[in-house]
Write a protein that holds these residues in place. Structure first.
Motif, PDB file in Angstrom:
ATOM      1  N   ASN A  72      -2.227  -6.859   4.507  1.00  0.00           N
ATOM      2  CA  ASN A  72      -1.888  -6.117   5.714  1.00  0.00           C
ATOM      3  C   ASN A  72      -0.829  -6.615   6.740  1.00  0.00           C
ATOM      4  O   ASN A  72      -0.213  -5.851   7.352  1.00  0.00           O
ATOM      5  CB  ASN A  72      -3.298  -5.842   6.407  1.00  0.00           C
ATOM      6  CG  ASN A  72      -4.138  -4.811   5.655  1.00  0.00           C
ATOM      7  OD1 ASN A  72      -3.706  -4.107   4.750  1.00  0.00           O
ATOM      8  ND2 ASN A  72      -5.484  -4.903   6.006  1.00  0.00           N
ATOM      9  N   ASP A  92       0.886  -1.214  -0.054  1.00  0.00           N
ATOM     10  CA  ASP A  92      -0.098  -0.130   0.031  1.00  0.00           C
ATOM     11  C   ASP A  92       0.778   1.127  -0.055  1.00  0.00           C
ATOM     12  O   ASP A  92       1.604   1.337   0.981  1.00  0.00           O
ATOM     13  CB  ASP A  92      -0.706  -0.153   1.196  1.00  0.00           C
ATOM     14  CG  ASP A  92      -2.081   1.040   1.383  1.00  0.00           C
ATOM     15  OD1 ASP A  92      -1.988   2.097   0.555  1.00  0.00           O
ATOM     16  OD2 ASP A  92      -2.857   0.642   2.057  1.00  0.00           O
ATOM     17  N   LYS A 132       1.008   3.391   3.017  1.00  0.00           N
ATOM     18  CA  LYS A 132       1.880   2.757   4.214  1.00  0.00           C
ATOM     19  C   LYS A 132       3.291   2.763   4.263  1.00  0.00           C
ATOM     20  O   LYS A 132       3.902   2.532   3.140  1.00  0.00           O
ATOM     21  CB  LYS A 132       1.350   1.421   4.796  1.00  0.00           C
ATOM     22  CG  LYS A 132      -0.125   1.375   5.091  1.00  0.00           C
ATOM     23  CD  LYS A 132      -0.504   0.039   5.520  1.00  0.00           C
ATOM     24  CE  LYS A 132      -2.225   0.267   5.664  1.00  0.00           C
ATOM     25  NZ  LYS A 132      -2.974  -1.104   5.517  1.00  0.00           N
TER      26      LYS A 132
HETATM   27 MG   LIG Z   1      -4.583  -2.905   2.820  1.00  0.00          MG
END
Ligand SMILES: [Mg+2]
Ligand SMILES: CC(C)=CCC/C(C)=C/CC/C(C)=C/CC/C(C)=C/CC/C(C)=C/CC/C(C)=C/CC/C(C)=C/COP(=O)(O)OP(=O)(O)O
Ligand SMILES: O=P(O)(O)OC[C@@H](O)CO
Length: 232
Positions: free
Chosen positions: A210, A14, A17
């Protein structure tokens, strides 16, 4: 590997991030088949350029999953274009795509563009909220979208998206049984090697997102877990 039909595992990074150089090296050198750069919000051209340049130090194939027109840049191996089949708003199915193709269609290199038929199934994820996805679907509704993706629209990818939440194995299995030539991507909530392995038995490509930012060691273990299982 530049043929998605041979992929088993991809990491989704991402741009919104932070990731250290050391962690990025481990991800890119992990043996994953590809890096997908994408996110729902906070995706700017500056952040995409930065991440692309850093990933490009490694030989792993790299795709930009387009979530807005402003953050598209040359330099990726592939451009993945999501169309959210279960959105209630046509903007996310063909609307933005029509605008983009009207403007840039003549100069687009269609060889490097792959359209992903998304079915978003976690009602609480950002992508579901943004696109007003109808997540209250029964198995036969979802299988219907998969069949439309393959048989009506000839899409190369059908993406079962549970972003942030581990999905329903029975649904993944039924969708896989329905598809003949379209590649099934599964993504969402993979937080252990065991979960990665479990979904790798059912889907073609497992996308891990994630957990990269929450537990890098576990994220890396998903690669070997998936790679030992042959694609059906
Ligand atoms: Mg994500
Ligand atoms: C210059 C050059 C190289 C040009 C290339 C030409 C090209 C590729 C042109 C594009 C043409 C085109 C048709 C563009 C489409 C434009 C567009 C904006 C389409 C809409 C895409 C869409 C439906 C976005 C909705 C959101 C979505 C499905 C995003 C996918 C990513 C996703 C689900 C991420 C997961 O969420 P995340 O943000 O990670 O959530 P958390 O942070 O909670 O984890
Ligand atoms: O971030 P997670 O939950 O691993 O999901 C991966 C990917 O499908 C998100 O688009």
């Amino acid at each position: 590997m530049y043929d998605i039909r041979e992929w088993r595992h991809a990491f989704k990074l991402d741009p919104d991030k932070e990731i250290s150089d050391e962690a990025l090296e481990e991800i890119c050198e992990s043996g994953t088949d590809a890096i997908i750069v994408g996110g729902t919000d906070g995706v700017t051209l500056e952040k995409v350029l930065d991440l692309m340049a850093r990933v490009r130090r490694y030989t792993v194939p790299c795709a930009l999953e387009v979530s807005n027109m402003e953050a598209i840049t040359p330099g990726f191996d592939f451009y993945f274009i999501p169309t959210v089949l279960n959105s209630r708003d046509p903007k996310w199915i063909t609307g933005l795509h029509h605008e983009a193709v009207k403007e840039f269609g003549e100069i687009m290199n269609w060889e490097e563009i792959l359209v992903e038929g998304y079915c978003i199934l976690n009602e609480d994820c950002k992508a579901a909220t943004l696109t007003d996805a109808n997540t209250k679907l029964a198995k036969d509704d979802i299988v219907g979208y998969a069949m439309m993706a393959e048989k009506m629209f000839n899409l190369p990818i059908f993406y079962l998206e549970y972003s942030g939440k581990y999905g329903d194995k029975d649904i993944v299995k039924s969708v896989k049984q329905t598809l003949e030539s379209t590649t099934l991507f599964y993504g969402g909530g993979i937080r252990s090697a065991e979960q990665a392995e479990e979904m790798a038995f059912l889907a073609d490509v497992i996308v891990v997102g994630n957990v990269i930012y929450e537990d890098l060691k576990t994220a890396l273990k998903t690669v070997t877990a998936v790679k030992k299982i042959n694609r059906k």
